[in-house]
Scaffold this active site. Sequence first.
Site: not given
Length: 379
Positions: A291, A293
Amino acid sequence: MISPATGDTDALIRIHRGCADLRAGRPLVVAAADETIAVLPVDGLDQATLDDFRIRIAAATPVLLVTDLRAKAIGLTPYEATAVTTPTEATPEDYLTIASGSEVRLGHTTAPGGEAAKAALEITKCAELLPALVAAPVRGGVLEAPDAPIAVEAGAALNYRAEVAQTLKIVAEAPVPLRGGIESRFIVFRDMMGGTAVAVMIGNPDPNQSLRVRVHSACATGDIFGSRRCDCGDQLRLAIERIDQLGGGCVLYLDQEGRGLGLANKLRAYNLQDLGLDTVDANTALGYHEDERDYAAAGRMIAELGWDQIVLLTNNPTKIDALRHAGINVCGRIPVLAPVTPDNRRYLEAKAARAGHLLDQIAGGDEPTPVAVKSAGRD
């Protein structure tokens, strides 16, 4: 504009221009205390551009920079920034195979890259390109030439996303009625580089209570076209309905397609999934973390909206930790459980088993078996 206390505006603007140059296939120079290198993106690389780089800019035979995750996926000794030796006659196709192919056949050795190499890979991620770069020391006189590449500082690159997020401010808003008679107000934020994010205020949330928030990363395939490979679109619609039922709240809609990979790399990951990898291993096989983000923008937006405490609509405990790290006081969680279908079951099972998502609707079924990217090379 940002203040001197939070960063160097000119340096951040150069990073932004560097992202644009990499997307256009142009070289970039990255300077750190230990090294100054010129880099060229593997993503979209053609032979004429590569030849020009070797002749005009590179002071030595180029190496290929990849992340530790990509090096590990193809059986090489990994370093945080991994410099992979390649033949002098390596073609763009050779570089692309090492960077993203499911089978790597070239023999090569690796060495650790320095601070400039780490920063260069970070800029490539910001540009939503494959985290892979042709790199070399800079030939003398290149930086003084009229057509010199943009030169950026490594330190500014490593802090770029967090610094730019702090410049977000509200630039426009208007009421937008939604399907089902749900009243909402769209509030658009813009940062100093022109990037945008949207807060969708649903109903009339009580300013004296914690704000119910869904932090939703854009998913063109799921949100817009109704893709059944993921549960993103279903989660977005369910979150809006649930917030409305509870008396109001907010959806923060962030431009972080594919968990921060960008749409092109998300589709590359899909192709690897079709070869047998699950959603976690497909991302790491391309050189990304599971991930990528960043939630600094979400923290800035919530503060600008006037709230200091939220209840988060999510199934992902890691997102709660990331938001708290971004300075947001998350005091509760509301699940958002989307329907399980034959098309998304394997994806959801991987999210539950590999990424710790709390998906109570997943019952039964075998855990996906991770499949390693094949390597015929040797370290």
